[in-house]
Design a protein around this motif. Structure first.
Motif, short mmCIF file in Angstrom:
data_model
loop_
_atom_site.label_atom_id
_atom_site.label_comp_id
_atom_site.label_asym_id
_atom_site.label_seq_id
_atom_site.Cartn_x
_atom_site.Cartn_y
_atom_site.Cartn_z
N GLY A 125 0.80 -1.21 0.00
CA GLY A 125 0.00 0.00 0.00
C GLY A 125 0.84 1.26 0.00
N PRO A 126 0.17 2.40 0.09
CA PRO A 126 0.88 3.70 0.07
C PRO A 126 1.75 3.89 1.30
N GLY A 127 2.62 4.89 1.23
CA GLY A 127 3.49 5.18 2.36
C GLY A 127 4.49 4.08 2.63
N TYR A 128 4.90 3.36 1.58
CA TYR A 128 5.86 2.26 1.69
C TYR A 128 5.34 1.14 2.58
N GLY A 129 4.03 0.94 2.58
CA GLY A 129 3.44 -0.10 3.40
C GLY A 129 3.55 -1.47 2.77
N ILE A 130 3.91 -2.46 3.56
CA ILE A 130 3.95 -3.84 3.08
C ILE A 130 3.71 -4.79 4.24
#
Length: 252
Positions: free
Chosen positions: A78-83
């Motif tokens: 996802g956004p904001g470097y989300g994983i």
């Protein structure tokens, strides 16, 4: 929240797989294996508050003429470097050709260091293998909204009130701030003032109003009958939908 730098490790693992199976590519595969459906938490919406452990369930349905053997762990990006990465999926046979593979991942805003920038549209990457060793690898096989939990209040006054007189409804819209682990104002959002009669189970919309910059809401309407007033926020990709508890007004 795992940082996006982890993608390098995942990509490396996939790269090794492509050496073993030369035809494999991103959004590719071998044979007739297909992903037909992806569902996250039942409705493709995940709302995270400021505390507590949340278990996110991911289900991927796939088909192949030989049936489905299994799946690799699903990757959620996802956004904001989300994983996030799920555990090993368990596959349930739906028919001779189709199975649904399900796995989950736990997220705690206190320990996963969520950023508010992580809210928004997330995607599911999936690798499914068939009984005849055909497989499909698909990035963005499905999507879901990863949302900050919202809260909404409502108060109607005066009470009791004479029929036909003015009622003032006030409230406040807030949402989870994952960085402070507190709820903060969610301003300038449209909300609906709704009413249901005393012996009814159904709310109807009276009007749509907008919260001020601090999330405060104030509007008026005419008293017509005994019943409950509430505010309702429809939600969006970053913030969950929410209804305030109804506030009863006695009309005389």
């Amino acid at each position: 929240m795992r940082i996006r730098a982890s993608v390098a490790v995942i990509t490396g693992a996939l790269a090794l797989s492509t050496i073993a199976v030369p035809a494999a590519q991103a959004d590719g595969g071998i044979g007739d294996t297909k992903i037909t459906k992806v569902v996250v938490d039942g409705d493709n919406k995940v709302a995270i508050s400021t505390s507590g452990t949340n278990t996110i369930k991911v289900s991927v349905t796939a088909s192949d003429d030989s049936g489905i053997k299994g799946a690799e762990a699903f990757t959620l990006i996802g956004p904001g470097y989300g994983i996030e990465v799920t555990g090993k999926p368990s596959c349930t046979v739906v028919s001779a050709t189709t199975s649904t593979c399900t796995a989950s991942v736990k997220i705690d805003p206190k320990t996963d260091y969520l950023s508010n920038s992580n809210a928004g549209t997330w995607y599911v990457d999936a690798w499914i293998t068939a009984n005849d060793d055909d497989f499909v690898w698909k990035e963005k096989a499905g999507s879901f909204s990863f949302q900050r939990t919202a809260k909404l209040t409502a108060n109607a006054a005066p009470e009791p009130v004479v029929k036909g007189r003015t009622i003032t409804a006030t409230g406040a819209l807030t949402r989870a701030n994952w960085e402070t682990l507190k709820f903060g104002a969610y301003g300038s959002q449209s909300v609906k003032l709704q009413f249901r009669k005393k012996n009814s189970d159904t709310y109807s919309t009276v009007k749509t109003v907008k919260a001020d910059s601090r999330g405060n809401i104030k509007t008026t309407t005419k008293a017509t009958a005994d019943g409950y007033y509430r505010f309702s926020f429809a939600g969006n990709s970053t913030t969950s939908a929410v209804n305030a508890a109804g506030d009863y007004i006695d009309v005389r």
